[in-house]
Design an enzyme around this catalytic site. Structure first.
Site, PDB file in Angstrom:
ATOM      1  N   TYR A 141       0.664  -1.497   0.315  1.00 47.94           N
ATOM      2  CA  TYR A 141      -0.256   0.194   0.073  1.00 47.94           C
ATOM      3  C   TYR A 141       0.788   1.251  -0.273  1.00 47.94           C
ATOM      4  O   TYR A 141       0.286   2.603   0.017  1.00 47.94           O
ATOM      5  CB  TYR A 141      -1.321   0.327   0.933  1.00 47.94           C
ATOM      6  N   LYS A 192       4.192 -15.106   4.681  1.00 48.24           N
ATOM      7  CA  LYS A 192       4.178 -15.491   3.045  1.00 48.24           C
ATOM      8  C   LYS A 192       5.480 -15.193   2.577  1.00 48.24           C
ATOM      9  O   LYS A 192       5.859 -15.459   1.711  1.00 48.24           O
ATOM     10  CB  LYS A 192       3.414 -15.356   1.968  1.00 48.24           C
ATOM     11  N   ASP A 225      -1.743 -17.996   4.441  1.00 47.44           N
ATOM     12  CA  ASP A 225      -2.941 -19.317   4.296  1.00 47.44           C
ATOM     13  C   ASP A 225      -3.755 -19.974   4.490  1.00 47.44           C
ATOM     14  O   ASP A 225      -5.199 -19.946   4.895  1.00 47.44           O
ATOM     15  CB  ASP A 225      -2.656 -19.898   2.547  1.00 47.44           C
ATOM     16  N   ASP A 249      -5.441  -6.290   6.017  1.00 42.90           N
ATOM     17  CA  ASP A 249      -6.132  -6.016   5.661  1.00 42.90           C
ATOM     18  C   ASP A 249      -6.938  -7.091   5.070  1.00 42.90           C
ATOM     19  O   ASP A 249      -8.527  -6.923   5.476  1.00 42.90           O
ATOM     20  CB  ASP A 249      -6.313  -4.948   4.312  1.00 42.90           C
ATOM     21  N   ASP A 253     -10.713  -8.151   7.408  1.00 42.90           N
ATOM     22  CA  ASP A 253     -12.300  -8.555   6.968  1.00 42.90           C
ATOM     23  C   ASP A 253     -12.850  -9.881   7.622  1.00 42.90           C
ATOM     24  O   ASP A 253     -13.601  -9.897   7.399  1.00 42.90           O
ATOM     25  CB  ASP A 253     -12.138  -8.282   5.675  1.00 42.90           C
TER      26      ASP A 253
END
Length: 360
Positions: A141, A192, A225, A249, A253
């Site tokens: 971002y 990751k 994951d 992010d 959610d």
């Protein structure tokens, strides 16, 4: 009135349903403040699509100086409007404030207020109660990258993932400090690094170093994951989760849906000890703006987080109690299975706060 008991709060309702839910949240916050020997001045800023379309204003050049000098916290609604297809004003205002105020902590508490709200089978309130800390100023971002031969069949688009030692360490340390202060006992870092072998190897090294300073806290790692799968399989195992900007992010959610959806999800954009910004997660939702069906609870819970930040935690708890009571009494908007309008749901919580007793 002492400095401790007087605060100045900036209010940016923004666009769409942000305007509706912030109206309710401010009223409830004012009612909570009136319960004790405390006062607050609310100053509203009309930054949003209407102002942008009228005179081109997004984030004024002196905004950061004003907030740092004159305010204790910011209550933010949402920005985004189809009349501004590029959403330039939204990016300038929200991302601009996050970057220029160096609000490096994005805090997303996840709390199930009533078992009826979770889509998970046989889960109760004690099973879903944790917080996700998302690094808020770096990562994908950060806005670094570009496009080459735009529109051509051979077009190339590059988006760069920025991870600094300083940025990674301070968000990881914040997570451990939060766990220590609140006696939560567990911190999980997610990355990751098996695929992002440069940027997230830095996360691995910093996490390994910082965790040694917090021997009393169980420190654990999961790839993102695997974390997503585990959040659905058994959310009760988590207390504090810390991760990068993009993964935070997405994971927050997902986690919000486990507790009833984005309509009751608050967030804080925080720099410890400095003016910080608090907002509901749901966005401006222009498709339902003006229909009176937006859920004000996310905004109320964001205002509760604001109270925690400025040292009025008892008022924050009162506002959370109001949300919990409204949910259990079925005084909710339709996204939670109720029949109340935005104003009716807000009004019920307002009366709850007004009638409550607060020890000061």
């Amino acid at each position: 009135m002492s400095i401790r008991n007087f605060k100045r709060i900036a209010v940016i309702p923004g666009d769409g349903i942000g305007i509706e839910v912030i109206h309710e949240a401010v009223g409830i916050l004012q009612a909570a403040i009136s319960k004790g020997e405390r006062e607050a001045e609310f100053v509203e800023f009309d930054w949003g699509a209407d102002r942008f379309l009228r005179d081109g204003t997004t984030l004024p050049t002196n905004a950061v100086e004003i907030f740092r000098r004159d305010f204790d916290a910011i209550l933010f609604g949402a920005v985004g409007d189809p009349r501004v297809p590029s959403n330039r004003h939204a990016a300038d205002i929200l991302l601009g404030l996050r970057a220029k105020l160096d609000l490096y902590v994005n805090a997303r508490p996840v709390e199930l207020f009533d078992a009826s709200l979770t889509p998970l089978r046989d889960r109760t309130e004690k099973d879903i109660r944790f917080v996700i800390f998302r690094e808020n100023t770096e990562g994908l971002y950060a806005g670094l990258g570009g496009q080459f031969r735009r529109g051509d069949p051979e077009e190339i688009a590059i988006q760069e993932d920025v991870n600094t030692r300083r940025g990674v360490e301070r968000i990881i340390r914040y997570a451990f400090e939060h766990a220590r202060a609140h006696k939560l006992g567990r911190v999980l870092m997610s990355d990751k690094s098996n695929a992002l072998t440069f940027g997230h190897e830095l996360w691995q090294r910093v996490f390994a170093e910082v965790r040694r300073e917090y021997a009393e806290i169980e420190a654990r790692h999961l790839y993102i994951d695997t974390l997503a799968a585990e959040l659905v399989r058994d959310p009760s195992q988590f207390r504090v989760i810390v991760t990068c900007n993009l993964f935070g992010d997405i994971a927050s959610d997902l986690a919000a849906q486990l507790a009833g959806g984005l309509g009751i999800a608050p967030s804080g954009n925080i720099h410890p000890g400095q003016v910080s910004l608090f907002e509901p997660v749901h966005g401006s939702a222009p498709n339902i703006a003006g229909k009176g069906i937006a859920n004000p609870m996310g905004a109320v819970l964001a205002a509760a987080m604001l109270c925690d930040h400025i040292g009025w935690r008892d008022l924050g708890e009162l506002m959370r109690d109001a949300v919990r009571a409204a949910i259990r009494a079925k005084h909710t908007t339709r996204d939670l299975g109720g029949e109340r309008t935005t104003r009716e749901a807000g009004g019920w919580m307002l009366e709850y706060v007004r009638s409550a007793r607060v020890e000061t």
